[in-house]
Design an enzyme around this catalytic site. Structure first.
Site, PDB file in Angstrom:
ATOM      1  N   GLN A 196       0.818  -1.208   0.000  1.00  0.00           N
ATOM      2  CA  GLN A 196       0.000   0.000   0.000  1.00  0.00           C
ATOM      3  C   GLN A 196       0.856   1.264   0.000  1.00  0.00           C
ATOM      4  O   GLN A 196       2.049   1.229   0.286  1.00  0.00           O
ATOM      5  CB  GLN A 196      -0.910   0.016   1.226  1.00  0.00           C
ATOM      6  CG  GLN A 196      -2.005  -1.021   1.203  1.00  0.00           C
ATOM      7  CD  GLN A 196      -2.899  -0.897   2.424  1.00  0.00           C
ATOM      8  OE1 GLN A 196      -2.785  -1.659   3.366  1.00  0.00           O
ATOM      9  NE2 GLN A 196      -3.786   0.068   2.417  1.00  0.00           N
ATOM     10  N   HIS A 197       0.220   2.366  -0.329  1.00  0.00           N
ATOM     11  CA  HIS A 197       0.707   3.734  -0.100  1.00  0.00           C
ATOM     12  C   HIS A 197       1.801   4.217  -1.045  1.00  0.00           C
ATOM     13  O   HIS A 197       2.013   5.416  -1.171  1.00  0.00           O
ATOM     14  CB  HIS A 197       1.231   3.915   1.328  1.00  0.00           C
ATOM     15  CG  HIS A 197       0.298   3.531   2.422  1.00  0.00           C
ATOM     16  ND1 HIS A 197      -0.968   4.058   2.540  1.00  0.00           N
ATOM     17  CD2 HIS A 197       0.457   2.672   3.451  1.00  0.00           C
ATOM     18  CE1 HIS A 197      -1.543   3.542   3.614  1.00  0.00           C
ATOM     19  NE2 HIS A 197      -0.710   2.696   4.172  1.00  0.00           N
ATOM     20  N   ASP A 257      -2.298  -4.832  -0.079  1.00  0.00           N
ATOM     21  CA  ASP A 257      -1.926  -6.137   0.458  1.00  0.00           C
ATOM     22  C   ASP A 257      -2.790  -6.575   1.639  1.00  0.00           C
ATOM     23  O   ASP A 257      -3.182  -7.742   1.733  1.00  0.00           O
ATOM     24  CB  ASP A 257      -0.450  -6.181   0.824  1.00  0.00           C
ATOM     25  CG  ASP A 257       0.023  -5.016   1.676  1.00  0.00           C
ATOM     26  OD1 ASP A 257      -0.814  -4.197   2.119  1.00  0.00           O
ATOM     27  OD2 ASP A 257       1.240  -4.919   1.904  1.00  0.00           O
TER      28      ASP A 257
END
Length: 481
Positions: free
Chosen positions: A81-82, A239
């Protein structure tokens, strides 16, 4: 041809350090082939990777799967992520991706929180209070430190978006991963024009958010991967949302994931809005919510301590009054981005095994401290903790979680749950099922349950006391660069 009962699907996990691929029988959940290839991540305060490595790793992991991958009817990509992926007009990376565990944007996180109404505003608007891991803070960091890269950027993507787009030619994402950016409004389930305007990000640069169960596209020509043109591509997701699908989670079931980062989460029917910032109010991948707390230091930090001591990671001894806060990469929960590791209680008779156990205790304490905030009033707080991730198979991790939680612990037999959840998402495209229901049909959460033991209240109180007393030291910015 394979001997599978049903069509084959491919689930991908493009994680921080490697890409893993599973080829799965959609009818039974049997893994018929798998592959894995590594990525390179920079060290230091910055954590960056070249997105093209992810594509190369996907290519290699699929090659390892052999003919089974060529038979796939659908594919889905779960990913870390991110991460901020900036692309030029030709779809090539402008610069390496800024990853979730790059903490250089901590000042931008604080500034954005203050500039736009404070923590309560952000929690109510996006579901989360900005932390250095969030994509919006990385965009603000880039604007401040590399304005030329900003001007060259013609598309902004997350890691899983990047691979999906290279498969389909279409810029797409999903609600689960979009909810970790800081510019997606959880109340309206749309990009937030006000936040985007404030950080100077044109919404035209962002991918389309694909609805749960919707086809993101089909595999296009010219990709050099073993997929036929026209193979269905699912939306993919972050994820943690993918792992939740892979477990077939029902609302309220608690998960503790032990990986490079540690996470605690549960599916909820209620939209989370925690103004303390401890709980991130993520969306899940199929219409509900995934309140989550994340630590930056988990298995990697404990393994580093073991390596420094010259010990096997299982060579622990009771910590005997020793406290080690293993914040080797700064920390997100508690929110101490400038912190480093801290040791208290060292004596002449302290052993290396005790030091190692103290590292386990410090890592697990951070995760359990957020568990009550993650679980809503509908959750069964006596239910077993589902222990997943690379650390879940380790006896020292299992025993530390049992001792500090006082709860039974279940270890699912299924491995690679992010890739398995992505595979369930791909299977859902073919069958019309909710991907979590697909995973439940596959019985992915099956596994041994370890009985509860008495909670070690003394250790919990000791660690909490050291953390409180050391807060001024842990909050100090020690970066001299």
């Amino acid at each position: 041809m394979s001997a599978a009962e049903g069509p084959l699907v491919v689930g991908v996990d493009t994680s921080t350090q490697s890409t893993k691929v599973l080829v799965v029988d959609a009818a039974t959940g049997q893994v018929v082939a798998s592959g894995q290839a590594p990525h390179t991540v920079t060290s230091g305060a910055g954590r960056e990777s070249d997105p093209r490595q992810w594509w190369d790793a996907l290519h290699e992991a699929l090659r390892q799967c052999g003919d089974a991958a060529r038979e796939a009817a659908a594919v889905s990509i779960g990913g870390q992520q991110h991460g901020l992926v900036t692309l030029d007009g030709h779809g090539e990376p402008v610069r390496p991706a800024l990853l979730w565990n790059d903490v250089r944007s901590a000042p931008q996180a604080r500034r954005l929180t203050e500039e736009l109404g404070g923590a309560k505003f952000w929690a109510e608007r996006t579901g989360s209070v900005p932390a250095a891991s969030f994509t919006v803070t990385k965009w603000a960091w880039l604007a401040e430190h590399e304005p030329e890269a900003l001007r060259a950027t013609k598309a902004v993507r997350l890691p899983h978006d990047y691979l999906t787009e290279r498969l389909t030619g279409e810029g797409t994402t999903d609600r689960g991963d979009a909810s970790g950016t800081g510019w997606w409004a959880s109340a309206t389930e749309a990009y937030d024009d006000g936040i985007l305007a404030h950080v100077g990000l044109d919404p035209a640069l962002l991918p389309r958010v694909v609805r749960p169960g919707e086809v993101a596209g089909t595999v296009r020509d010219g990709h050099d991967l073993p997929f036929s043109k026209g193979t269905l591509v699912a939306a993919g997701t972050g994820d943690n949302a993918a792992a939740a699908l892979g477990l077939g989670l029902r609302p309220g079931a608690p998960v503790l994931s032990l990986g490079t980062s540690g996470t605690v989460y549960a599916v909820s029917k209620r939209r989370p809005t925690d103004p303390t910032g401890t709980v991130a109010g993520f969306a899940d991948a199929h219409g509900a919510w995934l309140p989550l707390a994340c630590t930056l230091n988990c298995t990697l930090a404990v393994d580093r301590v073991a390596a420094l001591l010259g010990l096997d990671r299982e060579a622990v001894e009771p910590a005997a009054g020793l406290t080690l806060l293993p914040y080797l990469d700064g920390e997100r929960t508690p929110n101490l981005p400038n912190a480093s590791g801290l040791l208290h209680g060292l004596r002449h008779d302290t052993t290396a095994g005790q030091l190692l156990q103290a590292a386990y205790d410090g890592a697990v304490h951070s995760l359990l401290g957020a568990l009550d905030l993650v679980l809503d009033e509908d959750a069964d707080r006596s239910a077993p903790l589902l222990l997943i991730g690379g650390g879940a198979r380790g006896a020292a991790w299992q025993q530390t979680v049992r001792r500090l939680s006082g709860r039974p612990v279940q270890i699912p037999d299924a491995k690679e749950l992010v890739a398995l959840g992505a595979a369930a998402q791909a299977a859902g495209l073919l069958t019309g099922e909710d991907p979590a229901a697909v995973a439940r049909r596959w019985n992915t959460a099956r596994g041994p349950v370890l009985d509860a033991v008495e909670r070690d209240e003394a250790a919990l109180a000791r660690i909490a006391g050291v953390l409180s007393d050391a807060s001024p030291l842990l909050e100090r910015d020690t970066d001299t660069h």
